[in-house]
Design a protein around this motif. Structure first.
Motif, short mmCIF file in Angstrom:
data_model
loop_
_atom_site.label_atom_id
_atom_site.label_comp_id
_atom_site.label_asym_id
_atom_site.label_seq_id
_atom_site.Cartn_x
_atom_site.Cartn_y
_atom_site.Cartn_z
N ASP A 44 0.83 -1.21 0.00
CA ASP A 44 0.00 0.00 0.00
C ASP A 44 0.86 1.26 0.00
O ASP A 44 0.54 2.24 -0.68
N GLN A 45 1.95 1.24 0.76
CA GLN A 45 2.84 2.40 0.80
C GLN A 45 3.48 2.65 -0.56
O GLN A 45 3.60 3.79 -1.01
N LEU A 46 3.88 1.58 -1.22
CA LEU A 46 4.50 1.72 -2.54
C LEU A 46 3.48 2.20 -3.58
O LEU A 46 3.81 3.00 -4.46
N ALA A 47 2.25 1.70 -3.48
CA ALA A 47 1.20 2.14 -4.40
C ALA A 47 0.92 3.63 -4.22
O ALA A 47 0.74 4.37 -5.20
N THR A 48 0.90 4.10 -2.97
CA THR A 48 0.66 5.51 -2.69
C THR A 48 1.78 6.37 -3.25
O THR A 48 1.54 7.42 -3.87
N ALA A 49 3.03 5.92 -3.06
CA ALA A 49 4.17 6.68 -3.58
C ALA A 49 4.13 6.75 -5.11
O ALA A 49 4.44 7.80 -5.70
#
Length: 207
Positions: free
Chosen positions: A24-29
């Protein structure tokens, strides 16, 4: 504004899952970096644990369930892919590998991929380079230079910061750059589509 799709595959086995959290963090970035390019993005998360039985059945029978077919189409039809696995015994877990074993040859060719992993300690981080990256290279995907590994000690209150946060931001930017420079995807390839005309099939031209 160009519309893009981003498939986000996580192979965590537990709930809650640090693997899903990193995904999720990578998708947001990546979404934030694409927004700076002027691109809008539709994030499509895929938790493999929800499809584990269908994955095994497909391996045994050669036929996907409708739900698994939809997931495979989501992954192969997206403009970009975030793929995150927990590391077991110095490699990706069996669920992660089994799913990508089902991807048709060539379906991820030239597809930008951000590879990431989670593990108990940083000693497992090299698995990204000796196992995960080679698998996607074999599938002819374009793996961005920065791979992201998160050990247990990297998490603080369910968020990433410090060196890991910077790495997430850099990797998301690299994936966004690769997606932005490509023509938007038209969806998964049709395995039954004709690539040769009937005239050519019937010998209508010299070879």
């Amino acid at each position: 504004m160009t519309r893009r799709t981003l498939a986000v595959v996580s192979a965590g086995l537990g709930q809650p899952s640090s693997t899903r959290l990193l995904a999720d963090q990578l998708a947001t970035a990546t979404r934030d970096a694409l927004a700076r390019h002027g691109d809008d993005v539709d994030i499509r998360p895929v938790e493999l644990r929800e499809h584990a039985h269908d994955i095994v059945n497909h391996l045994l029978t050669g036929f996907p369930s409708p739900a698994l077919r939809e997931v495979l189409d989501t992954v192969t039809g997206a403009d970009g892919l975030v793929a995150v696995t927990p590391i077991f015994h110095a490699s990706y877990n069996g669920l992660f590998k089994s799913f990508f074993d089902l991807v048709e040859p060539g379906a991820l060719a030239d597809r930008p991929v951000l590879a990431a992993a989670t593990g108990g300690t940083a000693r497992h981080s090299l698995a990204l380079e000796h196992a995960v990256r080679p698998m996607f290279s074999y599938l002819r995907a374009v793996v961005v230079p920065t791979a992201v590994f998160a050990a247990a000690e990297d998490w603080s209150g369910g968020t990433v910061d410090g060196a890991l946060g910077a790495r997430v931001t850099r990797a998301g930017g690299e994936l966004a750059d690769q997606i932005h420079r490509r023509t938007p995807s038209t969806g998964p390839a049709d395995p039954f589509a004709l690539t040769t005309s009937f005239d050519e099939l019937l010998g209508g031209r010299d070879r």
